[in-house]
Design a protein around this motif. Structure first.
Motif, short mmCIF file in Angstrom:
data_model
loop_
_atom_site.label_atom_id
_atom_site.label_comp_id
_atom_site.label_asym_id
_atom_site.label_seq_id
_atom_site.Cartn_x
_atom_site.Cartn_y
_atom_site.Cartn_z
N THR A 1 0.83 -1.22 0.00
CA THR A 1 0.00 0.00 0.00
C THR A 1 0.86 1.26 0.00
O THR A 1 0.54 2.23 -0.71
CB THR A 1 -0.89 0.06 1.27
N GLY B 1 -0.48 4.83 -0.39
CA GLY B 1 -1.89 4.69 -0.78
C GLY B 1 -2.20 5.36 -2.12
O GLY B 1 -3.32 5.25 -2.63
N SER C 1 -5.85 -3.53 -0.46
CA SER C 1 -4.41 -3.29 -0.51
C SER C 1 -3.77 -3.68 0.81
O SER C 1 -4.25 -3.31 1.88
CB SER C 1 -4.14 -1.81 -0.84
N GLU D 1 -0.44 -3.84 3.41
CA GLU D 1 0.83 -3.21 3.80
C GLU D 1 1.38 -3.94 5.03
O GLU D 1 0.64 -4.28 5.93
CB GLU D 1 0.59 -1.72 4.11
N PHE E 1 0.81 1.78 7.57
CA PHE E 1 -0.57 1.33 7.41
C PHE E 1 -1.52 2.29 8.13
O PHE E 1 -2.52 2.74 7.55
CB PHE E 1 -0.70 -0.10 7.98
N THR F 1 -1.57 5.80 6.42
CA THR F 1 -2.25 5.79 5.12
C THR F 1 -3.75 5.57 5.29
O THR F 1 -4.56 6.20 4.59
CB THR F 1 -1.64 4.70 4.22
N LYS F 2 -4.12 4.71 6.21
CA LYS F 2 -5.55 4.46 6.44
C LYS F 2 -6.24 5.76 6.87
O LYS F 2 -7.33 6.08 6.40
CB LYS F 2 -5.70 3.38 7.51
N LEU G 1 -7.93 -1.25 3.24
CA LEU G 1 -6.52 -1.43 3.57
C LEU G 1 -6.37 -2.50 4.64
O LEU G 1 -7.13 -2.53 5.61
CB LEU G 1 -5.91 -0.11 4.04
#
Ligand code: SAH
Length: 215
Positions: free
Chosen positions: A89, A92, A107, A109, A115, A118-119, A131
């Motif tokens: 990921t 992202g 995706s 990671e 993680f 990005t989430k 994710l």
């Protein structure tokens, strides 16, 4: 979360640059034009956001070069409604480009910090990509099979289990190679389940590593 005229102008220039480098699919260029890449970089690096270059995003990882994102996306031949699995990921950004093309994106990671970061970002931006914190070497068996699988980190070989999670008629795109430079490959699974492979030149990715990490 600001996306100013200046950002939009820089993005249009980036799209022109990618088109000149040979990605001609207007759907993909349109998707790149809609994703505000500057939001994926820490705010001190805004000036780098629309250069066609990879960039560090923390935890020793990089956001892929926009041309590479466009190129891999082109190899995937995304159709609206496709269920796609991305391994790696990272920021992202690639996941959002796939979502802009109408795909249902999963995706994975392995870096926990990345993680979480990005989430949070993708939720704030309104993206719906799912994710998962996990080890991409295992794929995502409970959501398989996928219309397409995209690997955005480099392994000496594509893990066999990922081919099993690909639909007949689907494609898997991955950089392959254990050294610092890899070969971009596309594997197509026929209607009867037979794999054929094609190669598409040299690219550089960070390595696909095993297991979830906390650093
Ligand atoms: N697609 C990203 C760029 C990916 S960089 C983007 O658009 O920004 C590669 C990512 O793969 C890194 O974040 C790295 O932590 C992750 N990665 C490496 N090995 C992995 C594995 N086994 N499973 C899941 N992610 C992995």
């Amino acid at each position: 979360m600001e996306d100013t005229y200046r950002h939009k102008g820089l993005r249009k220039k980036l799209v022109d640059e990618i088109r000149k480098k040979g990605v001609l699919d207007e759907n993909i260029l349109g998707a790149i034009n809609r994703v505000p890449r500057h939001l994926f970089l820490d705010s001190g690096f805004l000036n780098f956001a629309y250069e066609d270059k990879p960039f560090p995003i923390g935890s020793g990882q990089t956001i892929s070069q926009p041309y590479t994102v466009a190129f891999q996306t082109q190899l995937l031949d995304v159709q609206p409604g496709d269920k796609i699995l991305e391994i790696g990921t990272g920021s992202g950004y690639q996941a959002c480009v796939l979502e802009e093309l109408g795909a249902e994106v999963y995706s994975i990671e392995r870096q926990q910090k990345l993680f979480v970061k990005t989430k949070t970002l993708l939720t704030q931006m309104g993206y719906k990509a799912k994710l998962i914190l996990g080890d991409g070497y295992l794929g995502l068996p409970d959501k398989a099979p996928f219309d397409a699988i995209l690997i955005t980190a480099a392994a000496p070989e594509v893990p066999e289990i990922l081919f099993e999670q690909l639909k007949n008629g689907g494609v898997l795109v991955s950089p392959v190679g254990g050294g610092s430079v890899q070969t971009m490959m596309r594997f197509t699974k026929s209607k009867s389940g037979k794999l054929t492979k094609q190669t598409f030149g040299a690219f550089q990715f960070v390595p696909l590593l095993k297991n979830v990490a906390n650093d």
